[in-house]
Design a protein around this motif. Structure first.
Motif, mmCIF file in Angstrom:
data_model
loop_
_atom_site.group_PDB
_atom_site.id
_atom_site.type_symbol
_atom_site.label_atom_id
_atom_site.label_comp_id
_atom_site.label_asym_id
_atom_site.label_seq_id
_atom_site.Cartn_x
_atom_site.Cartn_y
_atom_site.Cartn_z
ATOM 1 N N ALA A 276 37.519 -77.467 17.578
ATOM 2 C CA ALA A 276 36.267 -76.956 18.191
ATOM 3 C C ALA A 276 35.131 -77.188 17.991
ATOM 4 O O ALA A 276 34.511 -78.141 19.719
ATOM 5 N N ASP A 277 34.341 -77.062 17.575
ATOM 6 C CA ASP A 277 32.804 -77.568 17.306
ATOM 7 C C ASP A 277 32.343 -78.234 17.421
ATOM 8 O O ASP A 277 31.481 -79.054 17.617
ATOM 9 N N VAL A 278 33.461 -79.583 16.745
ATOM 10 C CA VAL A 278 33.101 -80.728 16.552
ATOM 11 C C VAL A 278 33.697 -81.212 17.786
ATOM 12 O O VAL A 278 33.672 -82.415 17.816
ATOM 13 N N LEU A 279 34.810 -80.664 18.315
ATOM 14 C CA LEU A 279 35.464 -81.481 19.323
ATOM 15 C C LEU A 279 34.878 -81.472 20.565
ATOM 16 O O LEU A 279 34.932 -82.608 21.838
ATOM 17 N N PRO B 284 44.520 -83.449 18.207
ATOM 18 C CA PRO B 284 44.159 -81.881 17.944
ATOM 19 C C PRO B 284 42.945 -81.011 19.131
ATOM 20 O O PRO B 284 42.654 -79.968 19.057
ATOM 21 N N GLY B 285 42.871 -82.022 20.221
ATOM 22 C CA GLY B 285 41.805 -81.496 20.926
ATOM 23 C C GLY B 285 42.170 -81.865 22.721
ATOM 24 O O GLY B 285 42.246 -83.098 22.654
ATOM 25 N N ALA B 286 42.106 -81.023 23.540
ATOM 26 C CA ALA B 286 42.394 -81.144 25.352
ATOM 27 C C ALA B 286 41.045 -80.823 26.243
ATOM 28 O O ALA B 286 41.194 -79.445 26.210
ATOM 29 N N VAL B 287 41.120 -81.706 27.324
ATOM 30 C CA VAL B 287 40.520 -81.286 28.801
ATOM 31 C C VAL B 287 40.721 -81.417 30.057
ATOM 32 O O VAL B 287 40.340 -82.314 30.073
ATOM 33 N N GLY B 288 40.576 -81.026 30.366
ATOM 34 C CA GLY B 288 40.595 -81.543 32.067
ATOM 35 C C GLY B 288 39.636 -81.399 32.906
ATOM 36 O O GLY B 288 39.072 -81.070 32.811
ATOM 37 N N LEU B 289 39.801 -82.525 33.422
ATOM 38 C CA LEU B 289 38.639 -82.495 34.828
ATOM 39 C C LEU B 289 39.059 -82.887 35.661
ATOM 40 O O LEU B 289 39.921 -83.979 35.722
ATOM 41 N N GLN B 290 39.520 -82.458 36.892
ATOM 42 C CA GLN B 290 40.548 -81.952 38.193
ATOM 43 C C GLN B 290 38.834 -82.413 39.405
ATOM 44 O O GLN B 290 37.745 -81.607 38.753
ATOM 45 N N ILE B 291 39.223 -83.567 40.007
ATOM 46 C CA ILE B 291 38.304 -83.448 41.036
ATOM 47 C C ILE B 291 38.594 -83.740 42.881
ATOM 48 O O ILE B 291 39.092 -83.155 43.218
ATOM 49 N N ALA B 292 37.102 -82.893 43.217
ATOM 50 C CA ALA B 292 37.797 -82.527 44.596
ATOM 51 C C ALA B 292 36.283 -82.712 45.273
ATOM 52 O O ALA B 292 35.877 -81.842 44.633
ATOM 53 N N VAL C 34 36.338 -78.474 35.324
ATOM 54 C CA VAL C 34 36.317 -78.372 33.685
ATOM 55 C C VAL C 34 37.092 -77.070 33.770
ATOM 56 O O VAL C 34 36.568 -76.055 33.750
ATOM 57 N N HIS C 35 38.565 -77.912 32.779
ATOM 58 C CA HIS C 35 40.008 -76.215 32.717
ATOM 59 C C HIS C 35 40.575 -76.795 31.604
ATOM 60 O O HIS C 35 40.408 -77.987 30.602
ATOM 61 N N SER C 36 41.117 -76.096 31.366
ATOM 62 C CA SER C 36 42.567 -75.741 30.130
ATOM 63 C C SER C 36 41.909 -76.515 28.944
ATOM 64 O O SER C 36 43.081 -77.342 28.467
ATOM 65 N N GLU C 37 40.377 -76.201 28.658
ATOM 66 C CA GLU C 37 40.912 -76.711 27.698
ATOM 67 C C GLU C 37 41.451 -76.558 25.826
ATOM 68 O O GLU C 37 42.342 -75.260 26.374
ATOM 69 N N ALA C 38 42.399 -76.935 25.287
ATOM 70 C CA ALA C 38 43.165 -76.642 24.361
ATOM 71 C C ALA C 38 42.890 -77.333 23.229
ATOM 72 O O ALA C 38 42.418 -78.656 22.563
ATOM 73 N N PHE C 39 43.081 -76.549 22.164
ATOM 74 C CA PHE C 39 42.406 -77.156 20.942
ATOM 75 C C PHE C 39 43.505 -76.819 19.486
ATOM 76 O O PHE C 39 44.843 -75.728 20.204
ATOM 77 N N SER C 40 43.797 -77.946 18.631
ATOM 78 C CA SER C 40 45.157 -77.284 17.944
ATOM 79 C C SER C 40 44.730 -76.274 16.770
ATOM 80 O O SER C 40 46.096 -75.435 16.778
ATOM 81 N N ASP C 41 43.722 -76.244 16.308
ATOM 82 C CA ASP C 41 43.671 -76.099 15.488
ATOM 83 C C ASP C 41 41.292 -75.559 15.715
ATOM 84 O O ASP C 41 41.434 -76.491 16.242
ATOM 85 N N PHE C 42 41.644 -73.938 16.451
ATOM 86 C CA PHE C 42 40.249 -73.567 16.785
ATOM 87 C C PHE C 42 39.184 -73.585 16.041
ATOM 88 O O PHE C 42 37.245 -73.471 16.392
ATOM 89 N N ALA C 43 39.296 -74.097 14.598
ATOM 90 C CA ALA C 43 37.909 -74.569 13.535
ATOM 91 C C ALA C 43 36.969 -76.226 13.956
ATOM 92 O O ALA C 43 36.178 -76.048 13.343
#
Length: 207
Positions: free
Chosen positions: A76-79, A51-59, A65-74
């Motif tokens: 989001a506060d939990v995830l 239901p949720g994911a977020v990227g962590l690119q390292i350099a 921290v980028h491209s957070e995504a949720f299948s249901d933003f309801a």
């Protein structure tokens, strides 16, 4: 004990289809992100859904921290707190000095990320400098350059103290030698004076 129904872990190739659906729903660049799937941390439910994911690119020992995504933003506060905890753990494992993001959700500011000013923006890795503005950042530990500089300054200080101590010992040795020579000279003068005195006045020995 963690009572959350979600498990947060690193994404694998097996997650690509679900992540693709998430990215498409968020209108994110699916093709580009798919090539960097291992940058992502995902929240997995007991049913195997993501239901949720977020990227962590390292350099340059920094993380974006980028491209957070949720299948249901309801959800989001939990995830978000779970994903954030995972990001901090990954950052610590990689020894990252600073985190950056352009995510706009208030949550990221509540986590301590603050708007980056001109001086701080100079620390932004070259890989991300061509991207839009609006950066938030969080310093995790002292910059390695500062740490190295402090180490060098301490080493120079210790070397200076060592040289100062050595000079003090040299001066002490010189003073000791001079004092010894002076004492010896005085002793010789006393002996010489006594010798000449008794030589001129032999009767002094018979008194």
């Amino acid at each position: 004990m963690n009572s959350s129904p979600y498990r947060v872990r690193r994404a694998t190739l097996d997650d690509l289809s679900q992540l693709t659906a998430l990215w498409q729903s968020m209108r994110l660049p699916v093709e580009d992100l798919g090539k960097r799937i291992t940058e992502f941390q995902v929240a997995e439910g007991a049913d195997g859904k993501l239901p949720g994911a977020v990227g962590l690119q390292i350099a340059e020992r920094q993380g974006r921290v980028h491209s957070e995504a949720f299948s249901d933003f309801a959800l989001a506060d939990v995830l978000r707190p779970l994903l954030w905890e995972r990001i901090r753990a990954v950052a610590a494992n990689h020894g990252l000095l600073r985190l950056w993001t352009q995510e706009r959700a208030p949550f990221w500011g509540q986590c301590g990320l603050a708007p980056a000013n001109g001086e701080v923006l100079e620390k932004l890795p070259a890989l991300w400098r061509g991207q839009s503005s609006g950066w938030l950042t969080l310093k995790l530990k002292e910059d390695i350059e500062v740490a190295i500089s402090l180490d060098k300054e301490f080493a120079l200080f210790m070397e200076s103290e060592k040289q100062r101590t050595e000079r003090a010992f040299q001066h002490a040795r010189i003073l000791k030698t001079v004092a010894t020579l002076v004492a010896l000279a005085v002793f010789i003068l006393v002996l010489a004076g006594a010798f000449f005195l008794f030589k001129k006045n032999p009767q002094l020995l018979r008194r």
